[in-house]
Design a protein around this motif. Structure first.
Motif, PDB file in Angstrom:
ATOM      1  N   SER A  44     -27.538  -4.159  -1.415  1.00 38.64           N
ATOM      2  CA  SER A  44     -26.412  -3.229  -1.494  1.00 38.64           C
ATOM      3  C   SER A  44     -25.079  -3.968  -1.300  1.00 38.64           C
ATOM      4  CB  SER A  44     -26.572  -2.105  -0.471  1.00 38.64           C
ATOM      5  OG  SER A  44     -26.677  -2.650   0.821  1.00 38.64           O
ATOM      6  N   ARG A  45     -25.089  -4.989  -0.437  1.00 38.97           N
ATOM      7  CA  ARG A  45     -23.856  -5.751  -0.208  1.00 38.97           C
ATOM      8  C   ARG A  45     -23.409  -6.475  -1.476  1.00 38.97           C
ATOM      9  NH1 ARG A  45     -21.565  -9.349   3.847  1.00 38.97           N
ATOM     10  NH2 ARG A  45     -19.353  -9.290   3.297  1.00 38.97           N
ATOM     11  N   LYS A  88     -24.173  -5.752  -4.591  1.00 37.94           N
ATOM     12  CA  LYS A  88     -23.739  -4.766  -5.600  1.00 37.94           C
ATOM     13  C   LYS A  88     -22.352  -4.216  -5.274  1.00 37.94           C
ATOM     14  CE  LYS A  88     -28.011  -3.189  -7.647  1.00 37.94           C
ATOM     15  NZ  LYS A  88     -28.934  -2.047  -7.853  1.00 37.94           N
ATOM     16  N   GLN A  89     -22.114  -4.051  -3.989  1.00 35.16           N
ATOM     17  CA  GLN A  89     -20.820  -3.543  -3.522  1.00 35.16           C
ATOM     18  C   GLN A  89     -19.697  -4.543  -3.830  1.00 35.16           C
ATOM     19  OE1 GLN A  89     -21.208  -1.786   0.476  1.00 35.16           O
ATOM     20  NE2 GLN A  89     -19.561  -3.136   1.098  1.00 35.16           N
ATOM     21  N   ASN A 117     -18.445  -4.573  -7.302  1.00 39.53           N
ATOM     22  CA  ASN A 117     -17.685  -3.399  -7.736  1.00 39.53           C
ATOM     23  C   ASN A 117     -16.568  -3.057  -6.740  1.00 39.53           C
ATOM     24  OD1 ASN A 117     -17.077  -1.237  -9.423  1.00 39.53           O
ATOM     25  ND2 ASN A 117     -18.509   0.145  -8.379  1.00 39.53           N
ATOM     26  N   GLY A 145     -15.962  -3.641  -3.749  1.00 37.80           N
ATOM     27  CA  GLY A 145     -16.252  -3.237  -2.370  1.00 37.80           C
ATOM     28  C   GLY A 145     -16.450  -1.733  -2.213  1.00 37.80           C
ATOM     29  N   ILE A 146     -16.571  -1.043  -3.359  1.00 36.47           N
ATOM     30  CA  ILE A 146     -16.720   0.422  -3.319  1.00 36.47           C
ATOM     31  C   ILE A 146     -18.127   0.807  -2.854  1.00 36.47           C
ATOM     32  CG2 ILE A 146     -16.814   2.528  -4.750  1.00 36.47           C
ATOM     33  CD1 ILE A 146     -14.683   1.190  -6.573  1.00 36.47           C
ATOM     34  N   VAL A 147     -18.191   1.684  -1.850  1.00 32.79           N
ATOM     35  CA  VAL A 147     -19.481   2.205  -1.400  1.00 32.79           C
ATOM     36  C   VAL A 147     -19.759   3.537  -2.103  1.00 32.79           C
ATOM     37  CG1 VAL A 147     -20.843   2.942   0.594  1.00 32.79           C
ATOM     38  CG2 VAL A 147     -19.185   1.091   0.842  1.00 32.79           C
ATOM     39  N   HIS A 148     -18.783   4.418  -2.054  1.00 35.62           N
ATOM     40  CA  HIS A 148     -18.840   5.650  -2.845  1.00 35.62           C
ATOM     41  C   HIS A 148     -17.413   6.092  -3.123  1.00 35.62           C
ATOM     42  CE1 HIS A 148     -17.925   8.013   0.741  1.00 35.62           C
ATOM     43  NE2 HIS A 148     -18.943   7.424   1.383  1.00 35.62           N
ATOM     44  N   VAL A 162     -14.033   2.574   0.300  1.00 35.70           N
ATOM     45  CA  VAL A 162     -14.022   1.167  -0.125  1.00 35.70           C
ATOM     46  C   VAL A 162     -14.144   0.350   1.155  1.00 35.70           C
ATOM     47  CG1 VAL A 162     -12.726  -0.651  -1.288  1.00 35.70           C
ATOM     48  CG2 VAL A 162     -12.594   1.700  -2.126  1.00 35.70           C
ATOM     49  N   GLY A 166     -13.783  -6.487  -2.338  1.00 36.11           N
ATOM     50  CA  GLY A 166     -14.667  -6.952  -3.406  1.00 36.11           C
ATOM     51  C   GLY A 166     -13.836  -7.260  -4.636  1.00 36.11           C
TER      52      GLY A 166
END
Ligand SMILES: *Cc1c(COP(=O)(O)O)cnc(C)c1O
Length: 382
Positions: free
Chosen positions: A209-210, A212-213, A216, A218-221, A225, A229
């Motif tokens: 998950s880190r 992938k974050q 993008n 640093g977006i989590v949802h 943010v 990232g």
């Protein structure tokens, strides 16, 4: 003086693997219909799945190029301070460290494998060292066992630049299963490519998950943010290219294996030329065909051979000359001093990557080898 031109169209070190245009157009039609061009669309997800399988790794995350993948790996592993690496590599390897404010500490290479010399690593470790960054140069695996032992002893992370090592393996085990993270590059000059692209392979599910974050921004949802990232995303058009190139890959590897055999036949008994073998690889990546030229024995230097080939419109490459440690941006580092890197400095003067791709014809290989052999005789006679 007019120089002979054996090849009217230039011969280059590689030629990108191109799928049928009609197949690519079909893929484009699919993408048009989906109305989705990037941000992890269908093509992207399919390619990620297929590459994970092809490279036999538990986790794989695609990136828009190998360098950004490497940057994300360094950040995901929270590396700081100093990282021990090889000077015998492409600029991207030490640059990724420097861009993350990490100091590259150059370590000499092994005379035979041309990868990090494990004997030399330990003396370079300081309290600031956080990792070892090895490069499977030309697809030759690093000494992964000894590097891991050293890392474990000192609590260091291990990262591999596997840009040349697509589908390389050690004792039948796929190359992406060593160290904490392995980076792959899918640049058009690489055997498998997505025009520009890259990936990280790793075994620790906690990294998924880190990474992938970071890819993008640093977006989590939508409303969170979490960190700094960047944009490391591979788009749908490039992912589609990757899917089609993947279909062509096995045939290309077979053709390259044949070209390699031909080169070996022509060059194996030439005094002063040695063929760089992928020592320790149970499967060859077929990324490059590289020779080392020993001028005293051969009668001409690597640079002489390079120039003579160029006069015949054959564009070989001096991968990896100049050494990264001799770049103006790194030459001031204590570890970059040439006397501390004697093997790398010597080898960088000897290596030549010859044209190597599936469409190279038998007569072209034989002519290239004749030009090389003649260049040794001509220069040696004067
Ligand atoms: C190609 C290459 C890279 C960089 O990959 P990009 O995808 O071009 O960013 C890194 N390291 C090595 C050894 C390479 O050959």
């Amino acid at each position: 003086m007019l120089k002979s031109r054996a090849f009217s169209d230039g011969i280059y070190v590689t030629q990108p693997l191109l799928p049928d245009l009609a197949e690519f157009q079909d893929k484009l039609a699919e993408i048009w219909a989906s109305k989705r061009l990037t941000n992890m669309g269908d093509q992207h997800e399919l390619l990620e799945e297929q590459l994970k399988e092809r490279l036999s790794v538990p986790y794989l995350v695609l990136f828009n190029n190998g360098t950004s993948a490497l940057l994300a790996a360094l950040q995901a592993l929270d590396l700081t301070g100093e990282v021990i690496t090889t000077p015998f590599t492409f600029a991207a390897t030490p640059h990724a460290l420097a861009l993350r404010q990490i100091k590259p500490v150059f370590c000499d290479i092994d005379e035979q494998t041309l990868t990090l010399d494990p004997e030399q690593i330990e003396q370079l470790i300081t309290p600031r060292t956080t990792a070892i960054l090895g490069v499977h140069v030309y697809g030759t695996p690093c000494d992964v066992i000894r590097i891991q032992e050293i890392a474990d002893r000192h609590g260091l992370k291990v990262i591999y630049d596997g840009a040349h090592a697509f589908q390389s393996a050690i004792n039948g085990q796929a190359i992406g299963n060593f160290g904490d993270v392995t980076m792959f590059s899918f640049h058009a000059t690489k055997l498998f490519h997505t025009v520009e692209g890259g990936a990280l392979a790793f075994r620790d599910p906690a990294l998924l998950s880190r990474i992938k974050q970071l890819r993008n921004f640093g977006i989590v949802h939508e409303e969170l943010v979490a960190e700094v990232g960047f944009n490391g995303k591979l788009n749908e058009i490039q992912a589609a290219m990757g899917l089609l190139v993947l279909d062509k890959l096995d045939l290309e590897r077979e053709r390259r294996a044949y070209i390699r055999k031909l080169y070996e036949e022509f060059l194996k008994n030439v005094p002063g030329i040695t063929i760089v073998e992928n020592i320790g690889a149970s499967m060859l990546s077929q990324q490059y065909f590289v020779i080392r030229i020993h001028p005293d024995e051969f009668g001409a230097s690597r640079d002489d051979v390079y120039c003579v080939l160029k006069d015949h419109n054959v564009h070989a490459r001096k991968y990896f000359y100049p050494l990264c440690s001799n770049f103006p941006c790194y030459a001031h580092l204590p570890s970059a001093a040439p006397q501390r890197l004697p093997v790398a400095n010597k080898v960088a003067e000897q290596v030549l990557s010859l044209p190597f791709y599936g469409d190279l014809r038998v007569d072209q290989v034989s002519e290239i080898c004749e030009i090389i052999i003649r260049s040794g005789r001509d220069c040696g006679a004067t």
